[in-house]
Design a protein around this motif. Structure first.
Motif, PDB file in Angstrom:
ATOM      1  N   LEU A  84       0.831  -1.205   0.000  1.00  0.00           N
ATOM      2  CA  LEU A  84       0.000   0.000   0.000  1.00  0.00           C
ATOM      3  C   LEU A  84       0.865   1.254   0.000  1.00  0.00           C
ATOM      4  O   LEU A  84       0.633   2.187  -0.785  1.00  0.00           O
ATOM      5  N   LYS A  85       1.870   1.297   0.860  1.00  0.00           N
ATOM      6  CA  LYS A  85       2.766   2.453   0.934  1.00  0.00           C
ATOM      7  C   LYS A  85       3.524   2.632  -0.381  1.00  0.00           C
ATOM      8  O   LYS A  85       3.737   3.756  -0.846  1.00  0.00           O
ATOM      9  N   TYR A  86       3.914   1.533  -0.988  1.00  0.00           N
ATOM     10  CA  TYR A  86       4.654   1.586  -2.256  1.00  0.00           C
ATOM     11  C   TYR A  86       3.795   2.195  -3.364  1.00  0.00           C
ATOM     12  O   TYR A  86       4.251   3.057  -4.119  1.00  0.00           O
ATOM     13  N   PHE A  87       2.539   1.770  -3.453  1.00  0.00           N
ATOM     14  CA  PHE A  87       1.660   2.283  -4.502  1.00  0.00           C
ATOM     15  C   PHE A  87       1.220   3.724  -4.233  1.00  0.00           C
ATOM     16  O   PHE A  87       0.982   4.488  -5.173  1.00  0.00           O
ATOM     17  N   LEU A  88       1.097   4.091  -2.967  1.00  0.00           N
ATOM     18  CA  LEU A  88       0.684   5.458  -2.633  1.00  0.00           C
ATOM     19  C   LEU A  88       1.809   6.457  -2.836  1.00  0.00           C
ATOM     20  O   LEU A  88       1.569   7.628  -3.144  1.00  0.00           O
ATOM     21  N   SER A 166      -5.217  -1.157  10.641  1.00  0.00           N
ATOM     22  CA  SER A 166      -3.840  -1.279  11.112  1.00  0.00           C
ATOM     23  C   SER A 166      -2.867  -0.627  10.135  1.00  0.00           C
ATOM     24  O   SER A 166      -1.899   0.029  10.543  1.00  0.00           O
ATOM     25  N   SER A 167      -3.131  -0.783   8.847  1.00  0.00           N
ATOM     26  CA  SER A 167      -2.246  -0.219   7.823  1.00  0.00           C
ATOM     27  C   SER A 167      -2.360   1.297   7.757  1.00  0.00           C
ATOM     28  O   SER A 167      -1.352   2.010   7.659  1.00  0.00           O
ATOM     29  N   VAL A 168      -3.590   1.794   7.819  1.00  0.00           N
ATOM     30  CA  VAL A 168      -3.828   3.232   7.696  1.00  0.00           C
ATOM     31  C   VAL A 168      -3.112   4.006   8.801  1.00  0.00           C
ATOM     32  O   VAL A 168      -2.591   5.102   8.581  1.00  0.00           O
ATOM     33  N   ARG A 169      -3.066   3.441   9.996  1.00  0.00           N
ATOM     34  CA  ARG A 169      -2.414   4.117  11.124  1.00  0.00           C
ATOM     35  C   ARG A 169      -0.926   4.339  10.881  1.00  0.00           C
ATOM     36  O   ARG A 169      -0.316   5.199  11.509  1.00  0.00           O
ATOM     37  N   ARG A 170      -0.348   3.570   9.981  1.00  0.00           N
ATOM     38  CA  ARG A 170       1.097   3.634   9.749  1.00  0.00           C
ATOM     39  C   ARG A 170       1.470   4.442   8.506  1.00  0.00           C
ATOM     40  O   ARG A 170       2.633   4.467   8.110  1.00  0.00           O
ATOM     41  N   LEU A 171       0.498   5.089   7.898  1.00  0.00           N
ATOM     42  CA  LEU A 171       0.785   5.929   6.737  1.00  0.00           C
ATOM     43  C   LEU A 171       1.226   7.316   7.181  1.00  0.00           C
ATOM     44  O   LEU A 171       0.712   7.851   8.162  1.00  0.00           O
ATOM     45  N   ASN A 172       2.172   7.900   6.451  1.00  0.00           N
ATOM     46  CA  ASN A 172       2.552   9.275   6.756  1.00  0.00           C
ATOM     47  C   ASN A 172       1.577  10.240   6.084  1.00  0.00           C
ATOM     48  O   ASN A 172       0.670   9.817   5.351  1.00  0.00           O
ATOM     49  N   SER A 174       1.824  12.383   3.622  1.00  0.00           N
ATOM     50  CA  SER A 174       1.832  12.384   2.159  1.00  0.00           C
ATOM     51  C   SER A 174       1.078  11.177   1.607  1.00  0.00           C
ATOM     52  O   SER A 174       0.277  11.300   0.667  1.00  0.00           O
ATOM     53  N   GLU A 175       1.332  10.024   2.197  1.00  0.00           N
ATOM     54  CA  GLU A 175       0.636   8.808   1.770  1.00  0.00           C
ATOM     55  C   GLU A 175      -0.853   8.906   2.076  1.00  0.00           C
ATOM     56  O   GLU A 175      -1.693   8.467   1.283  1.00  0.00           O
ATOM     57  N   MET A 176      -1.175   9.506   3.216  1.00  0.00           N
ATOM     58  CA  MET A 176      -2.574   9.661   3.594  1.00  0.00           C
ATOM     59  C   MET A 176      -3.309  10.571   2.606  1.00  0.00           C
ATOM     60  O   MET A 176      -4.453  10.296   2.219  1.00  0.00           O
ATOM     61  N   LEU A 177      -2.656  11.644   2.195  1.00  0.00           N
ATOM     62  CA  LEU A 177      -3.274  12.556   1.230  1.00  0.00           C
ATOM     63  C   LEU A 177      -3.515  11.841  -0.100  1.00  0.00           C
ATOM     64  O   LEU A 177      -4.576  11.999  -0.716  1.00  0.00           O
ATOM     65  N   SER A 178      -2.549  11.046  -0.526  1.00  0.00           N
ATOM     66  CA  SER A 178      -2.711  10.277  -1.767  1.00  0.00           C
ATOM     67  C   SER A 178      -3.872   9.300  -1.655  1.00  0.00           C
ATOM     68  O   SER A 178      -4.650   9.122  -2.605  1.00  0.00           O
ATOM     69  N   LEU A 179      -4.007   8.678  -0.487  1.00  0.00           N
ATOM     70  CA  LEU A 179      -5.091   7.722  -0.280  1.00  0.00           C
ATOM     71  C   LEU A 179      -6.449   8.415  -0.291  1.00  0.00           C
ATOM     72  O   LEU A 179      -7.406   7.927  -0.912  1.00  0.00           O
ATOM     73  N   ILE A 180      -6.546   9.553   0.380  1.00  0.00           N
ATOM     74  CA  ILE A 180      -7.814  10.288   0.414  1.00  0.00           C
ATOM     75  C   ILE A 180      -8.200  10.749  -0.991  1.00  0.00           C
ATOM     76  O   ILE A 180      -9.369  10.679  -1.388  1.00  0.00           O
ATOM     77  N   ARG A 181      -7.221  11.202  -1.756  1.00  0.00           N
ATOM     78  CA  ARG A 181      -7.507  11.623  -3.133  1.00  0.00           C
ATOM     79  C   ARG A 181      -7.968  10.442  -3.982  1.00  0.00           C
ATOM     80  O   ARG A 181      -8.879  10.576  -4.805  1.00  0.00           O
ATOM     81  N   TYR A 182      -7.343   9.298  -3.767  1.00  0.00           N
ATOM     82  CA  TYR A 182      -7.731   8.091  -4.510  1.00  0.00           C
ATOM     83  C   TYR A 182      -9.162   7.687  -4.170  1.00  0.00           C
ATOM     84  O   TYR A 182      -9.988   7.457  -5.062  1.00  0.00           O
ATOM     85  N   LEU A 183      -9.475   7.616  -2.890  1.00  0.00           N
ATOM     86  CA  LEU A 183     -10.822   7.229  -2.472  1.00  0.00           C
ATOM     87  C   LEU A 183     -11.849   8.284  -2.884  1.00  0.00           C
ATOM     88  O   LEU A 183     -12.971   7.953  -3.283  1.00  0.00           O
ATOM     89  N   GLY A 184     -11.453   9.554  -2.807  1.00  0.00           N
ATOM     90  CA  GLY A 184     -12.344  10.626  -3.247  1.00  0.00           C
ATOM     91  C   GLY A 184     -12.636  10.536  -4.734  1.00  0.00           C
ATOM     92  O   GLY A 184     -13.759  10.809  -5.185  1.00  0.00           O
ATOM     93  N   LYS A 185     -11.639  10.143  -5.490  1.00  0.00           N
ATOM     94  CA  LYS A 185     -11.827   9.974  -6.935  1.00  0.00           C
ATOM     95  C   LYS A 185     -12.855   8.877  -7.213  1.00  0.00           C
ATOM     96  O   LYS A 185     -13.698   9.005  -8.108  1.00  0.00           O
ATOM     97  N   PHE A 232      -8.164  11.431  12.393  1.00  0.00           N
ATOM     98  CA  PHE A 232      -9.021  12.601  12.594  1.00  0.00           C
ATOM     99  C   PHE A 232      -8.206  13.851  12.922  1.00  0.00           C
ATOM    100  O   PHE A 232      -8.387  14.912  12.318  1.00  0.00           O
ATOM    101  N   SER A 233      -7.293  13.747  13.878  1.00  0.00           N
ATOM    102  CA  SER A 233      -6.528  14.925  14.298  1.00  0.00           C
ATOM    103  C   SER A 233      -5.647  15.458  13.173  1.00  0.00           C
ATOM    104  O   SER A 233      -5.520  16.674  12.991  1.00  0.00           O
ATOM    105  N   SER A 234      -5.059  14.561  12.392  1.00  0.00           N
ATOM    106  CA  SER A 234      -4.216  14.993  11.275  1.00  0.00           C
ATOM    107  C   SER A 234      -5.039  15.721  10.223  1.00  0.00           C
ATOM    108  O   SER A 234      -4.612  16.738   9.666  1.00  0.00           O
ATOM    109  N   LEU A 235      -6.229  15.207   9.973  1.00  0.00           N
ATOM    110  CA  LEU A 235      -7.090  15.817   8.966  1.00  0.00           C
ATOM    111  C   LEU A 235      -7.504  17.223   9.380  1.00  0.00           C
ATOM    112  O   LEU A 235      -7.703  18.103   8.541  1.00  0.00           O
ATOM    113  N   VAL A 236      -7.640  17.432  10.670  1.00  0.00           N
ATOM    114  CA  VAL A 236      -8.021  18.753  11.176  1.00  0.00           C
ATOM    115  C   VAL A 236      -6.849  19.723  11.116  1.00  0.00           C
ATOM    116  O   VAL A 236      -6.992  20.883  10.719  1.00  0.00           O
ATOM    117  N   LEU A 237      -5.671  19.246  11.475  1.00  0.00           N
ATOM    118  CA  LEU A 237      -4.522  20.134  11.650  1.00  0.00           C
ATOM    119  C   LEU A 237      -3.851  20.536  10.340  1.00  0.00           C
ATOM    120  O   LEU A 237      -3.312  21.629  10.232  1.00  0.00           O
TER     121      LEU A 237
END
Length: 287
Positions: A84-88, A166-172, A174-185, A232-237
């Protein structure tokens, strides 16, 4: 070529230890065709899957990583996280071996269109082909090549909620933003093409195997819910996320209006809207 045929025909008669040795030798000697055959035939044993995934990541074999997701039934959570991290966040010079993934999706989409316009199919099969062509067009268009690779991850039966959380908690970030954009798409796609939906029968009846690897709306919504819960906290900050969240909120409001009329996923969507709304409210308080 001869070794590949032997593996195809006799692979299940080869001992576990021998398969591990062949696997290791294939990695060292970069015998990619032989390695692909071993993966596709489902011969990768549990004890060697982690080493295989890490080696393929190091060698930037994106195409074979997709096959691992598709054909290794007991892929472990740490391996899924690594993939997941590799593809993101793909490394530099990782694009050479991923071109074949896009070509495969293009080929399947074109085949679906060909079958949908064929005069030789029965009405039932023709209707199935039309449904599949919409689904595959939705899955192909506007997604980057590495996002096409993500389709396999989010359509995989190995990716249950516990593993994903478990995987999502370990994303940084940048990876989280890529994931949100992917799911939003994906949310935008399902809003734009409400007729797009699962059609697994197209795989067996029409040879459109890619239909098995298109993330469902339910999978997308569930994944997004886990992202919001765990970050949640990261998305807010972080302001980088705010625009994406606002866009997602608008799409989900549209989807939930339709979902109320036809499916139980409405409740899940409604909860997501609340989560996104909370993020927006927290953001306003911080400004």
């Amino acid at each position: 070529m001869g070794n590949c045929l032997m593996i195809q025909k006799l692979g299940f008669f080869i001992s576990r230890d021998a398969i591990i040795l062949i696997l290791e030798a294939s990695l060292v000697l970069e015998l990619w065709e032989l390695l692909e055959t071993i993966i596709v035939q489902g011969l990768v044993v549990h004890s060697s899957s982690s080493n295989l995934v890490q080696s393929l990541i190091e060698k930037k074999r994106s195409d074979l990583l997709c096959l691992c997701v598709m054909h290794i039934s007991d892929l472990q959570a740490p391996d899924l996280l690594s993939i997941l991290k590799y593809f993101l966040s793909p490394p530099k010079h990782a694009y050479n071996c991923v071109v074949s993934v896009r070509k495969e999706w293009e080929s399947q989409a074109l085949l679906a269109i060909e079958k949908a316009t064929s005069q030789n199919l029965s009405k039932k099969r023709s209707d199935l082909a039309k449904q599949a062509s919409i689904l595959l067009m939705t899955a192909h268009d506007d997604f980057s090549t590495f996002e096409l690779c993500l389709h396999y991850v989010f359509a995989s039966p190995n990716l249950d909620e516990l593993t994903l959380s478990s995987s999502v908690r370990r994303l940084n970030s940048s990876e989280m933003l890529s994931l949100i954009r992917y799911l939003g798409k994906w949310l935008m796609k399902y809003e734009k093409f409400p007729q797009a939906g699962p059609c697994p029968k197209a795989a067996s009846k029409l040879g459109l195997k890619a239909c098995l690897w298109v993330p469902s709306l339910e999978s997308v919504v569930t994944s997004l819910g886990l992202v919001l819960d765990d970050h949640f906290s990261s998305l807010v900050l972080y302001s980088d996320f705010h625009e994406e969240l606002k866009l997602i909120e608008d799409i989900m409001k549209s989807l939930v209006a339709e979902a109320r009329l036809c499916c139980p996923i409405a409740n899940v969507l409604q909860n997501l809207i609340k989560d996104v709304g909370l993020c927006e409210a927290e953001k306003s308080e911080l400004v």
